[in-house]
Design an enzyme around this catalytic site. Structure first.
Site, PDB file in Angstrom:
ATOM      1  N   TYR A   1      16.652  29.482   9.342  1.00  0.00           N
ATOM      2  CA  TYR A   1      15.458  30.231   9.752  1.00  0.00           C
ATOM      3  C   TYR A   1      15.296  30.165  11.264  1.00  0.00           C
ATOM      4  O   TYR A   1      15.441  29.105  11.871  1.00  0.00           O
ATOM      5  CB  TYR A   1      14.214  29.638   9.105  1.00  0.00           C
ATOM      6  CG  TYR A   1      14.126  29.882   7.620  1.00  0.00           C
ATOM      7  CD1 TYR A   1      13.993  31.177   7.106  1.00  0.00           C
ATOM      8  CD2 TYR A   1      14.162  28.822   6.722  1.00  0.00           C
ATOM      9  CE1 TYR A   1      13.901  31.392   5.745  1.00  0.00           C
ATOM     10  CE2 TYR A   1      14.068  29.031   5.358  1.00  0.00           C
ATOM     11  CZ  TYR A   1      13.940  30.324   4.878  1.00  0.00           C
ATOM     12  OH  TYR A   1      13.853  30.542   3.527  1.00  0.00           O
TER      13      TYR A   1
ATOM     14  N   LYS B   1       0.847  -1.203   0.000  1.00  0.00           N
ATOM     15  CA  LYS B   1       0.000   0.000   0.000  1.00  0.00           C
ATOM     16  C   LYS B   1       0.879   1.248   0.000  1.00  0.00           C
ATOM     17  O   LYS B   1       2.085   1.171   0.278  1.00  0.00           O
ATOM     18  CB  LYS B   1      -0.908  -0.012   1.224  1.00  0.00           C
ATOM     19  CG  LYS B   1      -0.175   0.033   2.552  1.00  0.00           C
ATOM     20  CD  LYS B   1      -1.130  -0.219   3.713  1.00  0.00           C
ATOM     21  CE  LYS B   1      -0.376  -0.236   5.029  1.00  0.00           C
ATOM     22  NZ  LYS B   1      -1.242  -0.706   6.130  1.00  0.00           N
TER      23      LYS B   1
ATOM     24  N   ARG C   1     -10.761   0.368  14.674  1.00  0.00           N
ATOM     25  CA  ARG C   1     -10.777   1.095  13.404  1.00  0.00           C
ATOM     26  C   ARG C   1     -11.811   0.399  12.529  1.00  0.00           C
ATOM     27  O   ARG C   1     -12.967   0.773  12.526  1.00  0.00           O
ATOM     28  CB  ARG C   1      -9.385   1.064  12.756  1.00  0.00           C
ATOM     29  CG  ARG C   1      -8.576   2.293  13.027  1.00  0.00           C
ATOM     30  CD  ARG C   1      -7.186   2.280  12.415  1.00  0.00           C
ATOM     31  NE  ARG C   1      -6.780   1.072  11.718  1.00  0.00           N
ATOM     32  CZ  ARG C   1      -5.567   0.861  11.230  1.00  0.00           C
ATOM     33  NH1 ARG C   1      -4.640   1.786  11.341  1.00  0.00           N
ATOM     34  NH2 ARG C   1      -5.266  -0.251  10.610  1.00  0.00           N
TER      35      ARG C   1
ATOM     36  N   MET D   1      13.094  24.164   3.156  1.00  0.00           N
ATOM     37  CA  MET D   1      12.397  23.438   2.102  1.00  0.00           C
ATOM     38  C   MET D   1      13.348  22.619   1.229  1.00  0.00           C
ATOM     39  O   MET D   1      13.066  21.461   0.891  1.00  0.00           O
ATOM     40  CB  MET D   1      11.591  24.412   1.237  1.00  0.00           C
ATOM     41  CG  MET D   1      10.808  23.710   0.139  1.00  0.00           C
ATOM     42  SD  MET D   1       9.912  24.833  -0.939  1.00  0.00           S
ATOM     43  CE  MET D   1       8.466  25.184   0.034  1.00  0.00           C
TER      44      MET D   1
HETATM   45  C1  PLP Z   1      -0.473  -1.815   6.661  1.00  0.00           C
HETATM   46  C2  PLP Z   1      -1.045  -3.085   7.133  1.00  0.00           C
HETATM   47  C3  PLP Z   1      -0.209  -4.144   7.491  1.00  0.00           C
HETATM   48  C4  PLP Z   1       1.290  -4.035   7.523  1.00  0.00           C
HETATM   49  O1  PLP Z   1       1.671  -3.403   8.723  1.00  0.00           O
HETATM   50  P1  PLP Z   1       3.210  -3.198   9.110  1.00  0.00           P
HETATM   51  O2  PLP Z   1       3.177  -2.632  10.479  1.00  0.00           O
HETATM   52  O3  PLP Z   1       3.763  -2.215   8.124  1.00  0.00           O
HETATM   53  O4  PLP Z   1       3.849  -4.527   9.011  1.00  0.00           O
HETATM   54  C5  PLP Z   1      -0.805  -5.341   7.850  1.00  0.00           C
HETATM   55  N1  PLP Z   1      -2.157  -5.473   7.874  1.00  0.00           N
HETATM   56  C6  PLP Z   1      -2.972  -4.470   7.543  1.00  0.00           C
HETATM   57  C7  PLP Z   1      -4.452  -4.672   7.596  1.00  0.00           C
HETATM   58  C8  PLP Z   1      -2.450  -3.238   7.172  1.00  0.00           C
HETATM   59  O5  PLP Z   1      -3.283  -2.247   6.859  1.00  0.00           O
END
Ligand code: PLP
Length: 358
Positions: free
Chosen positions: A250, A35, A129, A298
């Site tokens: 800055y 992802k 969640r 930046m």
């Molecule tokens: C992103 C995700 C993972 C991977 O998690 P990591 O902590 O990066 O290993 C596993 N399961 C789900 C449902 C996720 O959304």
């Protein structure tokens, strides 16, 4: 000549880290979690790194699934948040995707269609969640048999696999939900794979560990047998000699106490370096460890050349990667390596190292 900043992605290291994940839970297959454009590493690049070993790929965006299929990926692809509307279902069929379902609305969308993709039924066991709870069980039992023709896996996600609370409290809740279930399970993210491999499951879901990040505040990636995948490198493009009382950047937050030499690095927050990294954040110049001074701007940041007297314009700088764990920079900036990797800016050119066969 191009601005000297560059991110190098070590494909062989990614493949190595995937095999480390799979070896932790013998017998389990492993989704390569790609992802967010493979945590900023490039989804097609990541897919190529593990092409010959990957059991499947897990992601969120349909558009990312399209890219994988168009690139010829044949393995299963899992949508980790499922689908967002009925219009997604045709694409799920055409691309042969597996899908999480976590809410009644998704169940109803499926019921109204004739589509029966492989499903991951997600339960909320304390993360709060996504996912069904015990209150949904009766409702689900009436509908699941009609939906499960493509295969059904039960899953949950851990909130505390990296910390003291651990995973047992969630596993107890999970087992109480469907104690008579005999089909496949999926539980473990990177932290659980590394620290609680006994939870097992048929499919594990490693993410950050694939990219060489440690999921733990108290254990380095190296100590876990993981290799860094992304190295962010640049060069010095300026040098300043400071006198006592001179300030840097800055806001003038850093003040020289004694004469000192500083280097100006072509890397700033618009490249993805965290602006919150304070003075003292580690950095490598000429392969030697020194520290940042002053505020990150930046397009530039500044480093103390005290430990690297020979450094000059053009000297190589490693912001993170081989020789300097991204986790260290993340900790200094009050974040996690996940965020650093995902924030790598589009303007940073990416090159590949550690070509894998094929
Ligand atoms: C992103 C995700 C993972 C991977 O998690 P990591 O902590 O990066 O290993 C596993 N399961 C789900 C449902 C996720 O959304």
């Amino acid at each position: 000549m191009a601005r000297p900043i560059q991110a190098s992605i070590d494909l062989a290291a990614l493949r190595h880290n995937y095999l480390v994940a799979r070896a932790r839970v013998p017998g389990a297959r492993a989704w390569v979690v790609v992802k967010a454009n493979a945590y900023g590493h490039g989804i097609l690049r990541a897919a190529r790194a593990v092409a010959d070993v990957a059991d499947g790929f897990a992601l969120l965006d349909l558009e990312e699934a399209v890219r994988l299929r168009e690139a010829g990926v044949q393995q299963p692809i899992l949508l980790l948040e499922g689908f967002f509307g009925v219009e997604d279902l045709a694409l799920i069929r055409d691309l042969r995707l597996s899908s999480v379902i976590h809410c009644r609305e998704q169940v109803e969308m499926l019921m109204a269609s004739s589509l029966r993709p492989p499903l991951y039924l997600k339960f909320n066991t304390g993360m709060n969640r996504l996912g069904f709870t015990g209150a949904d069980l009766g409702w689900l039992r009436e509908r699941l048999p009609a939906l499960a023709a493509g295969g059904l896996t039960l899953m949950t996600h851990f909130a505390d696999a990296d910390s003291e609370r651990g995973v047992d409290w969630q596993m107890r809740r999970f087992r109480d939900l469907l104690p008579d279930w005999r089909g496949p399970f999926s539980f473990a993210n990177s932290a659980a794979i590394l620290r609680h491999p006994e939870v097992g499951g048929d499919w594990i879901r490693p993410g950050i560990m694939l990219y060489g990040g440690s999921p733990f505040a108290d254990a380095s990636a190296e100590s876990l047998g993981l290799r860094p995948v992304m190295s962010l490198r640049s060069e010095l493009i300026g040098i300043q000699e400071l006198r006592p009382g001179d300030r840097v950047g800055y806001g003038g937050g850093f003040e020289a106490r004694a004469p000192m030499r500083i280097g100006i690095v072509a890397c700033g927050y618009a490249d993805g370096y965290p602006r919150h990294a304070p003075s003292g954040t580690p950095v490598l110049v000429n392969g030697r460890r020194t520290r940042t001074v002053g505020r990150v701007s930046m397009d530039m940041l500044t480093v103390d050349l005290g430990p690297v007297a020979e450094a000059g314009i053009g000297s190589p700088v490693t912001l993170w990667g081989i020789g300097l764990a991204a986790d260290e920079i993340a900790a200094s900036a009050g974040t996690i390596s996940y965020e650093l990797f995902c924030a790598l800016a589009a303007r940073v050119p990416v090159v590949e190292a550690g070509q894998v066969a094929g």
